[in-house]
Design a protein around this motif. Structure first.
Motif, PDB file in Angstrom:
ATOM      1  N   LEU A  55       0.858  -1.190   0.000  1.00 30.71           N
ATOM      2  CA  LEU A  55       0.000   0.000   0.000  1.00 30.71           C
ATOM      3  C   LEU A  55       0.894   1.239   0.000  1.00 30.71           C
ATOM      4  O   LEU A  55       1.135   1.858   1.029  1.00 30.71           O
ATOM      5  CB  LEU A  55      -0.931  -0.015   1.215  1.00 30.71           C
ATOM      6  N   ILE A  56       1.375   1.589  -1.150  1.00 31.28           N
ATOM      7  CA  ILE A  56       2.363   2.657  -1.308  1.00 31.28           C
ATOM      8  C   ILE A  56       1.662   4.015  -1.293  1.00 31.28           C
ATOM      9  O   ILE A  56       0.762   4.256  -2.095  1.00 31.28           O
ATOM     10  CB  ILE A  56       3.150   2.471  -2.622  1.00 31.28           C
ATOM     11  N   PRO A  57       2.073   4.909  -0.396  1.00 28.55           N
ATOM     12  CA  PRO A  57       1.432   6.224  -0.360  1.00 28.55           C
ATOM     13  C   PRO A  57       1.777   7.065  -1.593  1.00 28.55           C
ATOM     14  O   PRO A  57       2.856   6.922  -2.174  1.00 28.55           O
ATOM     15  CB  PRO A  57       1.991   6.866   0.908  1.00 28.55           C
ATOM     16  N   ASP A  58       0.860   7.912  -1.988  1.00 23.18           N
ATOM     17  CA  ASP A  58       1.092   8.817  -3.126  1.00 23.18           C
ATOM     18  C   ASP A  58       2.390   9.587  -2.925  1.00 23.18           C
ATOM     19  O   ASP A  58       2.674  10.069  -1.828  1.00 23.18           O
ATOM     20  CB  ASP A  58      -0.058   9.810  -3.273  1.00 23.18           C
ATOM     21  N   GLY A  59       3.150   9.699  -3.992  1.00 17.15           N
ATOM     22  CA  GLY A  59       4.379  10.484  -3.966  1.00 17.15           C
ATOM     23  C   GLY A  59       5.564   9.811  -3.297  1.00 17.15           C
ATOM     24  O   GLY A  59       6.627  10.416  -3.181  1.00 17.15           O
ATOM     25  N   TYR A  60       5.419   8.555  -2.901  1.00 19.05           N
ATOM     26  CA  TYR A  60       6.490   7.868  -2.180  1.00 19.05           C
ATOM     27  C   TYR A  60       7.723   7.670  -3.061  1.00 19.05           C
ATOM     28  O   TYR A  60       7.632   7.217  -4.195  1.00 19.05           O
ATOM     29  CB  TYR A  60       6.001   6.506  -1.669  1.00 19.05           C
ATOM     30  N   LEU A  61       8.880   8.017  -2.500  1.00 19.38           N
ATOM     31  CA  LEU A  61      10.185   7.757  -3.120  1.00 19.38           C
ATOM     32  C   LEU A  61      10.930   6.811  -2.195  1.00 19.38           C
ATOM     33  O   LEU A  61      10.911   6.982  -0.978  1.00 19.38           O
ATOM     34  CB  LEU A  61      11.002   9.040  -3.271  1.00 19.38           C
ATOM     35  N   GLY A  65      15.644   7.344  -4.003  1.00 20.48           N
ATOM     36  CA  GLY A  65      14.960   8.383  -4.766  1.00 20.48           C
ATOM     37  C   GLY A  65      14.105   7.846  -5.906  1.00 20.48           C
ATOM     38  O   GLY A  65      13.585   8.617  -6.711  1.00 20.48           O
ATOM     39  N   PHE A  66      13.943   6.523  -5.972  1.00 21.45           N
ATOM     40  CA  PHE A  66      13.119   5.931  -7.029  1.00 21.45           C
ATOM     41  C   PHE A  66      11.654   6.242  -6.742  1.00 21.45           C
ATOM     42  O   PHE A  66      11.161   5.997  -5.639  1.00 21.45           O
ATOM     43  CB  PHE A  66      13.334   4.414  -7.096  1.00 21.45           C
ATOM     44  N   PRO A  67      10.918   6.761  -7.733  1.00 23.67           N
ATOM     45  CA  PRO A  67       9.510   7.142  -7.536  1.00 23.67           C
ATOM     46  C   PRO A  67       8.592   5.917  -7.557  1.00 23.67           C
ATOM     47  O   PRO A  67       7.861   5.673  -8.515  1.00 23.67           O
ATOM     48  CB  PRO A  67       9.245   8.081  -8.718  1.00 23.67           C
ATOM     49  N   LEU A  68       8.624   5.159  -6.462  1.00 23.30           N
ATOM     50  CA  LEU A  68       7.897   3.891  -6.410  1.00 23.30           C
ATOM     51  C   LEU A  68       6.395   4.070  -6.574  1.00 23.30           C
ATOM     52  O   LEU A  68       5.752   3.278  -7.259  1.00 23.30           O
ATOM     53  CB  LEU A  68       8.219   3.151  -5.103  1.00 23.30           C
ATOM     54  N   ALA A  69       5.822   5.080  -5.947  1.00 25.75           N
ATOM     55  CA  ALA A  69       4.371   5.287  -6.074  1.00 25.75           C
ATOM     56  C   ALA A  69       3.992   5.534  -7.532  1.00 25.75           C
ATOM     57  O   ALA A  69       3.059   4.917  -8.046  1.00 25.75           O
ATOM     58  CB  ALA A  69       3.926   6.462  -5.209  1.00 25.75           C
ATOM     59  N   ALA A  70       4.715   6.384  -8.195  1.00 19.61           N
ATOM     60  CA  ALA A  70       4.411   6.686  -9.599  1.00 19.61           C
ATOM     61  C   ALA A  70       4.678   5.463 -10.480  1.00 19.61           C
ATOM     62  O   ALA A  70       3.894   5.148 -11.377  1.00 19.61           O
ATOM     63  CB  ALA A  70       5.239   7.873 -10.072  1.00 19.61           C
ATOM     64  N   TRP A  71       5.778   4.767 -10.218  1.00 21.97           N
ATOM     65  CA  TRP A  71       6.108   3.577 -11.015  1.00 21.97           C
ATOM     66  C   TRP A  71       5.027   2.516 -10.863  1.00 21.97           C
ATOM     67  O   TRP A  71       4.604   1.907 -11.839  1.00 21.97           O
ATOM     68  CB  TRP A  71       7.467   3.015 -10.585  1.00 21.97           C
ATOM     69  N   SER A  72       4.575   2.293  -9.646  1.00 23.77           N
ATOM     70  CA  SER A  72       3.611   1.224  -9.397  1.00 23.77           C
ATOM     71  C   SER A  72       2.258   1.497 -10.040  1.00 23.77           C
ATOM     72  O   SER A  72       1.514   0.570 -10.327  1.00 23.77           O
ATOM     73  CB  SER A  72       3.447   0.979  -7.899  1.00 23.77           C
ATOM     74  N   THR A  73       1.932   2.753 -10.271  1.00 21.10           N
ATOM     75  CA  THR A  73       0.669   3.083 -10.933  1.00 21.10           C
ATOM     76  C   THR A  73       0.843   3.249 -12.438  1.00 21.10           C
ATOM     77  O   THR A  73      -0.123   3.476 -13.150  1.00 21.10           O
ATOM     78  CB  THR A  73       0.056   4.376 -10.364  1.00 21.10           C
ATOM     79  N   GLY A  74       2.084   3.172 -12.900  1.00 18.05           N
ATOM     80  CA  GLY A  74       2.333   3.327 -14.332  1.00 18.05           C
ATOM     81  C   GLY A  74       2.275   4.758 -14.800  1.00 18.05           C
ATOM     82  O   GLY A  74       2.192   5.022 -15.987  1.00 18.05           O
TER      83      GLY A  74
END
Length: 82
Positions: A55-61, A65-74
């Motif tokens: 459950l990755i919070p929005d904007g999580y790095l 510094g990898f943008p995991l939240a953005a990556w996980s949502t594509g």
């Protein structure tokens, strides 16, 4: 076939070739996307291991510094270069 019809047919062929080619990636782009996927998957696994969920919070790095939240949502594409 008249000259106008021939020109229109040539234009249509060029358009179809362009449309087919636009979606293709070069070998280097494919390797970069594969590498990015591997990086994202490793970050997701580390997150899940540390927190017990995905459950990755929005904007999580992550710590790198990898943008995991953005990556996980594509929502990031090759524009991120790490």
């Amino acid at each position: 076939m008249t000259g106008d019809h021939r020109a229109a047919a040539d234009d249509a062929r060029r358009s179809r070739r362009l449309e087919r080619g636009v979606g293709r990636l070069s070998a280097a782009q494919e390797r970069a996307e594969d590498s990015r996927f591997d990086q994202g998957l490793a970050a997701l696994r580390a997150y899940a291991h540390a927190r017990g969920d995905t459950l990755i919070p929005d904007g999580y790095l992550d710590s790198d510094g990898f943008p995991l939240a953005a990556w996980s949502t594509g929502s990031t594409r090759p524009s991120w270069t790490g």
